[in-house]
Every structure is written in structure tokens, then in C-alpha cells.
Design a protein around this motif. Structure first.
Motif, PDB file in Angstrom:
ATOM      1  N   GLY A   1       0.824  -1.267  -0.003  1.00 53.90           N
ATOM      2  CA  GLY A   1       0.105  -0.030   0.113  1.00 53.90           C
ATOM      3  C   GLY A   1       0.956   1.263   0.149  1.00 53.90           C
ATOM      4  O   GLY A   1       0.779   2.220  -0.821  1.00 53.90           O
TER       5      GLY A   1
ATOM      6  N   ARG B   1       2.447   1.634  -3.664  1.00 54.16           N
ATOM      7  CA  ARG B   1       1.250   2.117  -4.498  1.00 54.16           C
ATOM      8  C   ARG B   1       0.948   3.707  -4.250  1.00 54.16           C
ATOM      9  O   ARG B   1       0.809   4.424  -5.116  1.00 54.16           O
ATOM     10  CB  ARG B   1      -0.013   1.197  -4.497  1.00 54.16           C
ATOM     11  CG  ARG B   1       0.254  -0.087  -4.982  1.00 54.16           C
ATOM     12  CD  ARG B   1      -0.924  -0.827  -4.758  1.00 54.16           C
ATOM     13  NE  ARG B   1      -2.250  -0.215  -5.501  1.00 54.16           N
ATOM     14  CZ  ARG B   1      -3.366  -0.367  -5.119  1.00 54.16           C
ATOM     15  NH1 ARG B   1      -4.004  -1.020  -4.096  1.00 54.16           N
ATOM     16  NH2 ARG B   1      -4.291   0.201  -6.127  1.00 54.16           N
TER      17      ARG B   1
ATOM     18  N   ILE C   1      -6.442   2.943  -2.498  1.00 54.66           N
ATOM     19  CA  ILE C   1      -5.474   2.613  -1.917  1.00 54.66           C
ATOM     20  C   ILE C   1      -5.680   2.698  -0.397  1.00 54.66           C
ATOM     21  O   ILE C   1      -5.893   3.734   0.090  1.00 54.66           O
ATOM     22  CB  ILE C   1      -3.971   3.407  -2.171  1.00 54.66           C
ATOM     23  CG1 ILE C   1      -3.792   3.197  -3.979  1.00 54.66           C
ATOM     24  CG2 ILE C   1      -2.939   2.741  -1.699  1.00 54.66           C
ATOM     25  CD1 ILE C   1      -2.776   4.097  -4.515  1.00 54.66           C
TER      26      ILE C   1
END
Length: 200
Positions: free
Chosen positions: A30, A33, A159
Motif C-alpha cells: 500500500g 502504491r 489505496i
């Protein structure tokens, strides 16, 4: 429990949560990203926006400041807005539309397709952050959620980065670390090659 025991307990629990974060592959992905989304937005001339309440409002201002000013080294500022800072805007929206709209209205007014919105909420259920995420979805703005371990409404973000704790202080400590890592990656990705060349 004595004061010394309390101090040791608090530090130990903070360390335990950080170790859990280190071992959490989903959390690490996460972060990667989110940093990638911010980097892409900046390369396209877009911005980041942060929002949260209470301690999370302080985190929003802190992290926006890291982008606009500097993190590890001198470089041009990166456009970032904390939607928590203008008391005239906050009170006008709160008075006219309700507190749940204080961030969504700002996203509607100032957000652009290609921006990144980072909503910070230890519960993951703050109504005004949830409303802002919904407005982002309408405008084509990528959404990132910093939350705690519990299932929550912000799990619907593009996200999601969940601190591995359900205790507010430990979650907040993790959110600061996560934000710092994202700032570090973005700064390095955008300016690192030039900086490294100048400082060899």
C-alpha cells in the motif's frame, strides 16, 4: 503500574506495532502504491490533498508541509494542500452545509482529475473524510486512506494502508511513519537522481 513501568509499556507497544508493520506485506505494498500515485501526480503537474480530524488533522498539515517545503534535501517544492487549515473556509462550510461537508466541498472547489487525496482517520469512519472520498471519486481523483486495523468505510478507497493496531496513539504513530516513507520515496523518485549527481 509505576511510572517507569508505564513508560516501558508504551515504548514496547509502539515498537511491537512498528514490527508488525514491517512484517505486513499488504501494508508495504500500500505504501509503494501510494508513493507511486503521488509521484505520477506530481510528474503530471497535479497535487496532493490531505484531510483528517484532530491528531489526523495535524498529520495532514505535517505531511503537506513535507511536500511543499522539503524532506531529506533541498529541492523545488511540490504542490500539496492540507484541507484542515483555513478556519474561514472550514467554518463557512460547516455553518452553511454541515461539518460532514468541510472536506468534500474543498475537494469539489480545488481538486482536479489526476490529483491524489490522502484521507487520514484512525477509525476509518470519519464522515467528513468519507464524504471527501466520494467527491474524489466523482472527479477522477485517486484516493488513499490511512486507517487502523479495524474494518471501516475508508476501506473503499483506491489505496488503503491499515496501521496494524486498534489503539489511537499507536495508529497515529504508524501514520506518521507511513507518511514519512511516502515523502521519502516521492522526493527520491522525482529529484533523487539530480540530487545524488550533485552530491557525489
Amino acid at each position: 503500574m509505576t511510572t517507569q513501568e508505564l513508560i516501558i509499556s508504551q515504548i514496547s507497544e509502539s515498537v511491537r506495532v512498528k514490527e508488525a508493520a514491517l512484517a505486513d506485506e499488504t501494508l508495504r505494498e500500500g505504501i509503494r502504491r501510494a508513493a507511486e500515485a503521488c509521484t505520477e501526480a506530481y510528474r503530471k503537474g497535479r497535487k496532493t490533498m490531505f484531510a483528517g480530524n484532530g491528531g489526523s488533522a495535524a498529520d495532514a498539515q505535517h505531511l503537506a508541509g513535507e511536500f511543499v517545503s522539503r524532506f531529506y534535501f533541498d529541492r523545488p517544492g511540490l504542490p500539496s494542500i492540507a484541507l484542515t487549515t483555513d478556519t474561514s473556509i472550514l467554518t463557512a462550510i460547516g455553518n452553511d452545509y454541515g461539518y460532514d461537508k468541510v472536506f468534500a466541498r474543498q475537494v469539489q472547489a480545488q481538486g482536479c482529475e489526476g490529483d491524489v487525496f490522502i484521507g487520514i482517520s484512525t477509525s476509518g469512519n470519519s464522515p467528513n473524510v468519507v464524504e471527501a472520498m466520494e467527491e474524489c471519486r466523482r472527479k477522477g481523483i485517486t484516493t488513499v486512506a490511512f486507517t487502523g486495523a479495524a474494518p471501516c468505510k475508508l476501506d473503499a478507497a483506491d489505496i488503503v494502508i491499515k496501521a496494524p493496531s486498534r489503539e489511537t496513539p499507536r495508529i497515529q504513530e504508524c501514520h506518521t511513519l507511513i507518511g514519512h516513507i511516502i515523502c521519502c520515496i516521492v522526493e527520491q523518485e522525482i529529484f533523487g537522481a539530480e540530487y545524488n549527481k550533485e552530491n557525489k
